[in-house]
Design a protein around this motif. Sequence first.
Motif, PDB file in Angstrom:
ATOM      1  N   UNK A  64       0.855  -1.181   0.000  1.00 24.48           N
ATOM      2  CA  UNK A  64       0.000   0.000   0.000  1.00 24.48           C
ATOM      3  C   UNK A  64       0.888   1.228   0.000  1.00 24.48           C
ATOM      4  N   UNK A  65       0.717   2.062  -1.003  1.00 26.53           N
ATOM      5  CA  UNK A  65       1.430   3.336  -1.098  1.00 26.53           C
ATOM      6  C   UNK A  65       0.390   4.409  -0.829  1.00 26.53           C
ATOM      7  N   UNK A  66       0.575   5.161   0.243  1.00 26.26           N
ATOM      8  CA  UNK A  66      -0.436   6.111   0.681  1.00 26.26           C
ATOM      9  C   UNK A  66      -0.565   7.344  -0.189  1.00 26.26           C
ATOM     10  N   UNK A  67      -1.579   8.149   0.128  1.00 19.11           N
ATOM     11  CA  UNK A  67      -1.810   9.404  -0.574  1.00 19.11           C
ATOM     12  C   UNK A  67      -0.580  10.297  -0.492  1.00 19.11           C
ATOM     13  N   UNK A  68      -0.258  10.915  -1.607  1.00 13.06           N
ATOM     14  CA  UNK A  68       0.842  11.873  -1.739  1.00 13.06           C
ATOM     15  C   UNK A  68       2.229  11.298  -1.450  1.00 13.06           C
ATOM     16  N   UNK A  69       2.362   9.979  -1.402  1.00  9.13           N
ATOM     17  CA  UNK A  69       3.665   9.352  -1.167  1.00  9.13           C
ATOM     18  C   UNK A  69       4.509   9.418  -2.432  1.00  9.13           C
ATOM     19  N   UNK A  70       5.813   9.402  -2.243  1.00  6.51           N
ATOM     20  CA  UNK A  70       6.760   9.335  -3.350  1.00  6.51           C
ATOM     21  C   UNK A  70       7.687   8.165  -3.098  1.00  6.51           C
TER      22      UNK A  70
END
Length: 143
Positions: A64-70
């Motif tokens: 899971x890559x969260x919101x606004x992650x880079x």
Amino acid sequence: MITSEQIKNEWKEDNGWYQNPETKLWLTIGDEATIGNWARIGNRATIGNWATIGNRATIGDRATIGDRATVISIFGKHIGTLVINPDEVLIRIGCEIHSQELWGLNGSKLAKQYRETEWWEQTGKHILALLINEAKLFQSKKG
């Protein structure tokens, strides 16, 4: 690079999951997200709104890559990557994944174990420093 808009318009959709036509793997993706060229996205991965996955980055199955992650990867003799979990950010160099603290304490020892002491001294330490800095930036934005 591919955007979430392109994925939602061009890939097969099934109940909110989108199938990559090349790999046949499935993902969910939020709005305004981008995936870099040659990135590898694992099966059933979730990518949040406005997330950015860098060129050649690797995202594991069910990650899971969260919101606004880079997500970034550094390429050289050994790949360096941030592994972002809900409660911590780990650093992967080569096949080893550890916390920032353990890398600081054991980086030289790990390099010796793989007969990579010279590479570690010339390059590995610099990759680790960059990844630690990126991890700190991520954690400060998180909150």
